[in-house]
Design a protein around this motif. Structure first.
Motif, PDB file in Angstrom:
ATOM      1  N   THR B  82       0.817  -1.215   0.000  1.00 44.58           N
ATOM      2  CA  THR B  82       0.000   0.000   0.000  1.00 44.58           C
ATOM      3  C   THR B  82       0.853   1.268   0.000  1.00 44.58           C
ATOM      4  N   GLN B  83       0.310   2.286  -0.656  1.00 42.34           N
ATOM      5  CA  GLN B  83       0.918   3.607  -0.728  1.00 42.34           C
ATOM      6  C   GLN B  83      -0.048   4.618  -0.117  1.00 42.34           C
ATOM      7  N   GLN B  84       0.459   5.791   0.230  1.00 38.10           N
ATOM      8  CA  GLN B  84      -0.400   6.798   0.858  1.00 38.10           C
ATOM      9  C   GLN B  84      -1.528   7.227  -0.066  1.00 38.10           C
ATOM     10  N   GLU B  85      -1.286   7.225  -1.365  1.00 41.74           N
ATOM     11  CA  GLU B  85      -2.346   7.636  -2.300  1.00 41.74           C
ATOM     12  C   GLU B  85      -3.477   6.615  -2.393  1.00 41.74           C
ATOM     13  N   ASP B  86      -3.315   5.462  -1.760  1.00 39.74           N
ATOM     14  CA  ASP B  86      -4.389   4.469  -1.725  1.00 39.74           C
ATOM     15  C   ASP B  86      -5.432   4.814  -0.664  1.00 39.74           C
ATOM     16  N   SER B  87      -5.141   5.790   0.173  1.00 32.69           N
ATOM     17  CA  SER B  87      -6.085   6.189   1.223  1.00 32.69           C
ATOM     18  C   SER B  87      -7.359   6.727   0.582  1.00 32.69           C
TER      19      SER B  87
END
Lengths: 114, 116
Positions: B82-87
């Motif tokens: 997961t990456q922060q932009e997946d939030s």
């Protein structure tokens, strides 16, 4: 898919009719108009849909202009619980093998005031 | 009533972890959809299943996203590394028939995913 244009926000007094407009000037003949609403922290809720005739159900009425380039969702007696974001979407009725998608815009944030 | 159920309701993960989000559609519904909704935006289509067949995955943003519906009922959306932009809020919807029929979609309340 056709795109829609809605005002970003509207206000309505409790007990009055709420009339939410939507422009879909590039709609094609086999595309339906759908309305959904989304109350804060909940998933979208289906309201009503139509092709070219006006439609009414227990939640709302949908008025589609004769040229189908715009429509209006009418909540006849708005309550505080109708405060939500209202999305107008045109949905392509596909040929065999094509998968229909709902392309969502930003919607109209309706505030019903006491 | 028995609507679309999603779990967990909230998920917090550290960047790089894998997550799995579950969707229980309305019983008997043929079509199942996944959407991603960023704050202040409308939902964006990710993928579509007709029974167990994934007929459209054109909205999946990268190969880190994977969805399955092996028995044509429950579906899982998995996000690897997961990456922060997946939030975002991940919404699941189901409808009674296939997309060739003009059926409304019924939504769950979503899973709010936060990546730290």
């Amino acid at each position: 898919d056709a795109k829609t244009t809605q005002p970003p926000s509207m206000d309505c007094a409790e007990g009055r009719a709420a009339n939410l407009p939507c422009n879909h000037s590039t709609i094609s003949g086999n595309e339906y108009v759908y309305w959904y609403r989304q109350i804060h922290s909940q998933g979208p809720q289906y309201i009503i849909h139509g092709l070219k005739n006006n439609e009414t159900n227990e939640m709302a009425s949908l008025i589609i202009t004769e040229d189908r380039k715009s429509s209006t969702l009418i909540l006849p007696h708005a309550t505080l619980r109708d405060t939500a974001v209202y999305y107008c979407i045109v949905s392509h009725f596909p040929n065999a093998g094509n998968n229909r998608k709902l392309i969502w815009g930003l919607g109209t944030s309706l505030a019903v005031n006491p | 009533g028995a609507g679309v159920s999603q779990s967990p309701r909230y998920k917090v993960a550290k960047r790089g972890q894998d997550v799995a989000l579950r969707c229980d559609p309305i019983s008997g519904h043929v079509s199942l959809f996944w959407y991603q909704q960023a704050l202040g935006q409308g939902p964006e289509f990710l993928t579509y299943f007709q029974n167990e067949a994934q007929l459209d995955k054109s909205g999946l943003p990268s190969d880190r996203f994977f969805a399955e519906r092996p028995e044509g009922s429950v579906s899982t959306l998995k996000i690897q590394r997961t990456q922060q932009e997946d939030s975002a809020v991940y919404l699941c919807a189901s409808s009674l028939l296939s997309v060739t029929a003009n059926q409304p979609q019924h939504f769950g309340d979503g899973t709010r995913l936060s990546i730290l």
